[in-house]
Each structure stands twice: as C-alpha cells, then as structure tokens.
Write an enzyme that holds these catalytic residues in place. Sequence first.
Site, short mmCIF file in Angstrom:
data_model
loop_
_atom_site.label_atom_id
_atom_site.label_comp_id
_atom_site.label_asym_id
_atom_site.label_seq_id
_atom_site.Cartn_x
_atom_site.Cartn_y
_atom_site.Cartn_z
N ASN A 1 20.90 48.37 -14.84
CA ASN A 1 20.88 49.03 -16.14
C ASN A 1 22.31 49.05 -16.70
O ASN A 1 23.24 49.43 -16.00
CB ASN A 1 20.35 50.46 -16.01
CG ASN A 1 20.24 51.16 -17.36
OD1 ASN A 1 21.24 51.51 -17.98
ND2 ASN A 1 19.02 51.37 -17.82
N THR B 1 16.18 48.59 -19.29
CA THR B 1 16.64 49.56 -20.29
C THR B 1 15.68 50.73 -20.31
O THR B 1 14.45 50.55 -20.22
CB THR B 1 16.77 48.94 -21.70
OG1 THR B 1 17.13 49.97 -22.64
CG2 THR B 1 15.51 48.25 -22.16
N GLU B 2 16.23 51.96 -20.38
CA GLU B 2 15.42 53.14 -20.15
C GLU B 2 14.39 53.41 -21.24
O GLU B 2 13.52 54.25 -21.07
CB GLU B 2 16.27 54.39 -19.90
CG GLU B 2 17.22 54.75 -21.01
CD GLU B 2 18.65 54.34 -20.67
OE1 GLU B 2 19.56 55.14 -20.94
OE2 GLU B 2 18.86 53.24 -20.15
N ASN B 3 14.47 52.70 -22.37
CA ASN B 3 13.43 52.88 -23.37
C ASN B 3 12.20 52.02 -23.10
O ASN B 3 11.27 52.00 -23.89
CB ASN B 3 13.96 52.65 -24.79
CG ASN B 3 14.62 51.29 -24.96
OD1 ASN B 3 15.36 50.84 -24.10
ND2 ASN B 3 14.35 50.64 -26.07
#
Length: 218
Positions: free
Chosen positions: A25, A48-50
């Site tokens: 990340n 990616t955290e989304n």
Amino acid sequence: MTTRISRAELARRIAADIPEGSYVNLGIGAPTLVANFLPDDQEIVLHTENGLLGMGGAPDDGFVDPDLINAGKQAVTALAGAAYFHHADSFAMMRGGHLDVCVLGAFQVAENGDLANWSTGEPGAIPAVGGAMDLAIGAKAVYVMTDLLTKQGESKLVAACSYPLTGVGCVSRVYTDHAVFDVTPDGFAVREAFGDTTVDDLRALTGLALADATAEEH
C-alpha cells in the site's frame, strides 16, 4: 554541504527495496511516486484502501476513468487480474496483517519507531487520519518516505514524537532526501547516506546519536 536527492530519485530507491511478490500500500502524497519505479519484470501487487487490489500507475492523458481512483482521489489504472471490493474488506486486509509493505509520509518518526503522520495538533487543524493507523499497525513492514528536515529546518527524526501518534513502534525504515535510516532497538542507524553526506552531517542535522550501518552495505 550535504547532498539531497529528488523525490523521484527517492521513490526509485524505495521501489528497489520492495521484494518481489509483495502486497503493498502506497500512502497519499509522495509515496504514490513509488508505483512509477516498480520493475516490470516483478510481480508486486498494489493495494489501495478504497477497494482495489492490482492497481497500476497513472493513466495517460485521454484515458482517465473518473471512477477509478486511489485513496488520494488521483486517477489510476487497474492491471489485468485486478479486483474491486468493499471498503470494509479493504480495511480487513490492512488490519489482518495481509499487506507486506506500506509506504507512508511523516511529520515525525521517533527513535523507537513511533510514527506521527496525521496531525500536527494545531488548533483548528482538520483531522485526516484516513487508513494510516490501520496501515501502520497492520503492515508487516512500514517504510516512511519524507524530507529529513521541515521547511523551518527542524529534523523529522526525533528522540520522541511531540505530535499525536499514528502508531507505536511501527516504523521499520525511513527514507529521506539525505539518507536511509533503519529503526533498531538502539535507535536510528544510517543505512545509506546520499552523495557527499556523511554520518556526522546527519548527526548534526538531527541532533541524534545515529549509529553507522553504512559499512554493512559495502
């Protein structure tokens, strides 16, 4: 006179340290540049955290998909085999220890590996911690990418953080425009100094008793 390298050069240096097969990340801001220097002949999967695993670099002009963005709202691409998923599943990956490396920015990093990167604590500052706390504690290795000094000339490497903490004892290595530092049980160790910069120069800039690990690199 110490030597400084550019952010692009620093991103290239970080990319060279990411092992093949890693799930990675890249934090908002400068860390996203690392994606531009990952070797094409290695499989390194960006998260990616989304909600995207298998993220590629920025799209060429004219090929921007407004629905395809990273956590910093920058347009990205999706590589063959990429997967989309719910925000909660993405955070479960982060918190569950499934990421090998994360690269984050920082306001301060302490000798014991404490990280402060989400707030300076200034009155009226907008909290923007995002997923930084989850990444800092969940990733197996936490790399910090930052300038060594603030615009006021103060060291971002400190004996103890004065800003609100993101994570405790979580940082593995710090990559700065002057040098690369390992976080060890005895404090910071200079892994690599750039150009004409010496370990004594770095001690003077930071005010810390830095160990010299540069000999191990040769």
